[in-house]
Enzyme design. Sequence first.
Site, PDB file in Angstrom:
ATOM      1  CB  CYS A   1      37.623  -1.425  17.540  1.00  0.00           C
ATOM      2  SG  CYS A   1      36.746  -2.973  17.252  1.00  0.00           S
ATOM      3  CG  HIS A  48      35.835   1.583  15.262  1.00  0.00           C
ATOM      4  ND1 HIS A  48      36.356   0.744  14.307  1.00  0.00           N
ATOM      5  CD2 HIS A  48      35.084   0.807  16.078  1.00  0.00           C
ATOM      6  CE1 HIS A  48      35.945  -0.494  14.549  1.00  0.00           C
ATOM      7  NE2 HIS A  48      35.167  -0.479  15.609  1.00  0.00           N
ATOM      8  CG  ASN A  70      33.847  -3.407  13.461  1.00  0.00           C
ATOM      9  OD1 ASN A  70      35.048  -3.177  13.385  1.00  0.00           O
ATOM     10  ND2 ASN A  70      33.184  -3.366  14.599  1.00  0.00           N
TER      11      ASN A  70
END
Lengths: 85, 345
Positions: free
Chosen positions: B135, B271, B301
């Site tokens: 990520c 994020h 996500n």
Amino acid sequence: MASQLNFKELQELAAEILGIDPDQVQMDKSFQRDLAADSLDLVELIAAIEDKYDVELPDSELENMKVIGDLWKFLEQKTAERLEA
Amino acid sequence: MAITTSYRTRSDAVPLRSFKAKGRPSAIAGVGVHAPEKVITNLDLEKMMDTSDKWITERTGIRRRHIAEPGTTTFELATGAARSALKAAGIAAKDLDMILVGTSSPDGPFPSVACRVQNELDAPGAVAWDTLAACTSFVYALSIADSFIATERADTVLVIGAEVLSRMLDYSDRGTAVIFGDGAGAAVVRAAPKGAGFLSWCLGSDGRGYAQVTCGNIEKGAYAAKDTQPFIDMVGPDVFKFAVDIFIRQATEVCQTAGVALDDIDLWVPHQANFRIIDAAARRIGLPMERVAVNIDEYGNTSSASIPLALEEAVRKGRVKSGDHVLLAGFGSGLTWGATLMKWA
């Protein structure tokens, strides 16, 4: 610097993070059953306590924290260790 | 409400590395996104597994996620985002010096997604490669772009975060299947006037935490084996703690390095892993939610695509104006983390 241990402070901190009334935070109250705190609430509360009282709770101990009293006992023990040191 | 207790670094935390931007400045000149049309809501998931809308929303803040139709490739999403970023920046593909794709879900071990995007855009001659840092990939790739522009080895760089994570999801594991989604976001990074663009960086990794978020049987190198389906696996509470921690530390570091007060952050683009992580960190940093970009409710996500997806939405909604201090911050499997503070050009 570490704060003096004070149950009222713990009540206020827990109430703020869990979004409940400070009076609801009592020794025998279960995080999950009585205070509707899930595992993430507990992690967040512990992180705040670690900052405030300058202690560290090992991740392995997390699952032993069932009621507010468990957390309080842990803090008392850490404070005692610090006084001896 | 901000929690006012002072922040304490855990004893096992690694010291952070931060850098002030040096050399020729660079800035984001345009952003673009591309998400699959198909949407899976929490109610859809209720029918597929033992979960509930309430459970998912309370624990993650996610309500919907965009999921690619079977056969959709990462490079298709990446190309869509790239085209819209180029348009927003007013740049022709032939003017690109580099194409960097941050992804953890490439369509195969090789060729890189970046080279396929390059081919689609018809931008031969640019240097193209993928960066894999889960990520954190998008922030790492941005930092490479900034470094190449700073040292005058490139003038214009296309940075993309693109993922088709749905093919790595085990729909019998409600702990992970409800969290992830697909999508892509891109930014064109160009040389900028002095004082604008990226001001500081904080990048790091801690391999001691490699087992916290994994995909496939990493101990047997089974990612590519025919008999194994690589699924995302995660130790939730450990990641939660690490994430909140690293968000606070990174924000503090990049601001200190740039000489900007935390209070002067106009927009934080974190994020989008879990709303609870973002909320907990924002309260500890002292940032009101009006200054935080959140769209996890819509996308879930999306790993390396989440920061550009949230940034593009903020830009499109007029939440970012010239001169604003914008903080991008990511963390992910590895463990990895990266943040940058910029002055919006």
